[in-house]
Design a protein around this motif. Structure first.
Motif, PDB file in Angstrom:
ATOM      1  N   VAL A 160     -66.419  29.040  -3.653  1.00 23.97           N
ATOM      2  CA  VAL A 160     -65.836  29.094  -2.307  1.00 23.97           C
ATOM      3  C   VAL A 160     -65.032  30.373  -2.125  1.00 23.97           C
ATOM      4  N   ARG A 161     -64.261  30.769  -3.122  1.00 23.26           N
ATOM      5  CA  ARG A 161     -63.487  32.006  -3.028  1.00 23.26           C
ATOM      6  C   ARG A 161     -64.408  33.211  -2.878  1.00 23.26           C
ATOM      7  N   ALA A 200     -70.492  36.498   5.956  1.00 25.60           N
ATOM      8  CA  ALA A 200     -70.870  35.179   6.457  1.00 25.60           C
ATOM      9  C   ALA A 200     -69.634  34.309   6.694  1.00 25.60           C
ATOM     10  N   PHE A 201     -68.636  34.452   5.828  1.00 21.69           N
ATOM     11  CA  PHE A 201     -67.416  33.671   6.021  1.00 21.69           C
ATOM     12  C   PHE A 201     -66.682  34.107   7.290  1.00 21.69           C
ATOM     13  N   ARG A 202     -66.649  35.409   7.550  1.00 23.72           N
ATOM     14  CA  ARG A 202     -65.989  35.879   8.772  1.00 23.72           C
ATOM     15  C   ARG A 202     -66.673  35.301  10.010  1.00 23.72           C
ATOM     16  N   ALA A 250     -68.437  32.519  10.062  1.00 24.24           N
ATOM     17  CA  ALA A 250     -68.143  31.089  10.072  1.00 24.24           C
ATOM     18  C   ALA A 250     -66.712  30.824  10.532  1.00 24.24           C
ATOM     19  N   TRP A 251     -65.785  31.677  10.121  1.00 18.60           N
ATOM     20  CA  TRP A 251     -64.386  31.524  10.527  1.00 18.60           C
ATOM     21  C   TRP A 251     -64.242  31.632  12.044  1.00 18.60           C
ATOM     22  N   ASP A 252     -64.874  32.635  12.630  1.00 18.86           N
ATOM     23  CA  ASP A 252     -64.813  32.790  14.081  1.00 18.86           C
ATOM     24  C   ASP A 252     -65.481  31.610  14.784  1.00 18.86           C
ATOM     25  N   THR A 253     -66.596  31.142  14.228  1.00 18.58           N
ATOM     26  CA  THR A 253     -67.301  30.018  14.840  1.00 18.58           C
ATOM     27  C   THR A 253     -66.468  28.748  14.810  1.00 18.58           C
ATOM     28  N   VAL A 254     -65.851  28.481  13.659  1.00 17.02           N
ATOM     29  CA  VAL A 254     -65.018  27.279  13.531  1.00 17.02           C
ATOM     30  C   VAL A 254     -63.833  27.344  14.490  1.00 17.02           C
ATOM     31  N   ASN A 255     -63.185  28.509  14.595  1.00 24.07           N
ATOM     32  CA  ASN A 255     -62.055  28.641  15.507  1.00 24.07           C
ATOM     33  C   ASN A 255     -62.479  28.461  16.958  1.00 24.07           C
ATOM     34  N   SER A 280     -70.608  24.581   9.379  1.00 19.60           N
ATOM     35  CA  SER A 280     -70.870  26.024   9.348  1.00 19.60           C
ATOM     36  C   SER A 280     -70.190  26.707   8.172  1.00 19.60           C
ATOM     37  N   VAL A 281     -69.176  26.059   7.607  1.00 22.42           N
ATOM     38  CA  VAL A 281     -68.503  26.612   6.420  1.00 22.42           C
ATOM     39  C   VAL A 281     -69.040  25.987   5.144  1.00 22.42           C
TER      40      VAL A 281
END
Length: 296
Positions: A79-80, A87-89, A91-96, A125-126
């Motif tokens: 995960v780290r 992809a995490f960025r 996913a982060w924007d999508t989740v927010n 998505s994460v």
């Protein structure tokens, strides 16, 4: 009196406008939260939360309790590693964005929520990319992790009605409080006998309002962090608070700077008088008798 009321409304008007036009706007909210995807404290908090969630999902849905000493390090490392990717960025924007839209719909008209049910979002998505990474690294049982539907409550049902009423009040106050402050200030200056003093008082009051707003943000940060549960990572929460209040903090310092600048300018120019150029009078015509005498 009007100038005093205007100055008192300055911090409240700025706060209401920030909440009504800053936090409520999904695009601005996502933009404010986007830099946190690169914050180390936030990445660590996400890694711990998602990693523990994956292990808990394996235990609950599959009836298999993973060996915490052997599997947990692989899960958290995966995960780290994922939190440092592009992809995490995304996913982060999508989740927010999804979270903000769900909360906003619930506060405005209750769409997408059922009575007695909290507001939830799906974090697949994460967790789905993490599952693929774990499967690629041949982590035991990773391919069987059920992450298609990970509903997470983001807003408690028992507080929804109260917050909905407050939200509607905030939308009205976000427009009318700043407008009322400007009208009171302009009217007070216009009716003042000594307008220069009125302008100075308004400027100093605006600066004081900005200073009080900055102080309130600092106190609010301390109270917010001290009121968090022990299991919530405080460094990550502090980063989120700072990101959300960045615009409001800038507004507070801007009000302070503009108020002091206006007051200082008014004080420095108190003895300046605008001198108008003297109008040249046309030459007085000489009477005919005087012209005749001068010829003699």
């Amino acid at each position: 009196m009007l100038i005093t009321l205007a100055c008192l409304l300055v911090p409240f008007g700025a706060l209401a406008a920030w909440a009504a036009y800053g936090l409520v706007d999904t695009g601005r909210y996502v933009t404010a939260m986007a830099p946190l995807a690169g914050d180390p404290d936030v990445r660590d908090a996400v890694a711990d939360t998602v990693g523990d969630g994956i292990l808990r999902a394996v235990d609950e849905h599959m009836g298999v309790r993973p060996d915490g000493g052997s599997v947990r390090p692989f899960v958290h490392d995966a995960v780290r590693s994922f939190t440092q990717t592009e992809a995490f960025r995304l996913a982060w924007d999508t989740v927010n964005q999804v979270t903000h839209d769900a909360v906003l719909r619930a506060l405005r008209d209750g769409r997408g929520t059922r009575a007695g049910q909290p507001v939830t979002v799906d974090l697949a998505s994460v967790t789905d990319p993490v599952k693929r990474r774990l499967t690629h690294d041949h982590v035991p049982l990773a391919a069987r992790i059920p992450v298609q539907h990970t509903a997470v409550a983001v807003f408690p049902a028992e507080e929804l009605a109260t917050f909905r009423k407050g939200f509607h009040v905030l939308e009205v106050a976000g427009f009318w409080l700043p407008v009322t402050a400007v009208v009171f200030a302009a009217t007070g200056i216009g009716l003042a006998v000594h307008r220069r003093r009125a302008i100075t008082a308004t400027a100093l009051g605006t600066a004081l309002g900005g200073a009080l707003l900055a102080l309130a943000l600092s106190v609010g940060r301390t109270l917010t962090l001290s009121g968090l549960p022990p299991d919530v990572p405080h460094p990550a929460a502090a980063a989120v608070y700072d990101a959300l209040t960045s615009t409001l903090r800038t507004t507070a310092w801007l009000l302070l700077a503009l108020g002091l600048t206006a007051a200082l300018t008014t004080w420095l120019t108190r003895y300046v008088r605008v001198t108008r150029p003297a109008r040249r009078r046309p030459p007085t015509p000489t009477p005919p008798t005087e012209r005749a005498r001068s010829r003699i």
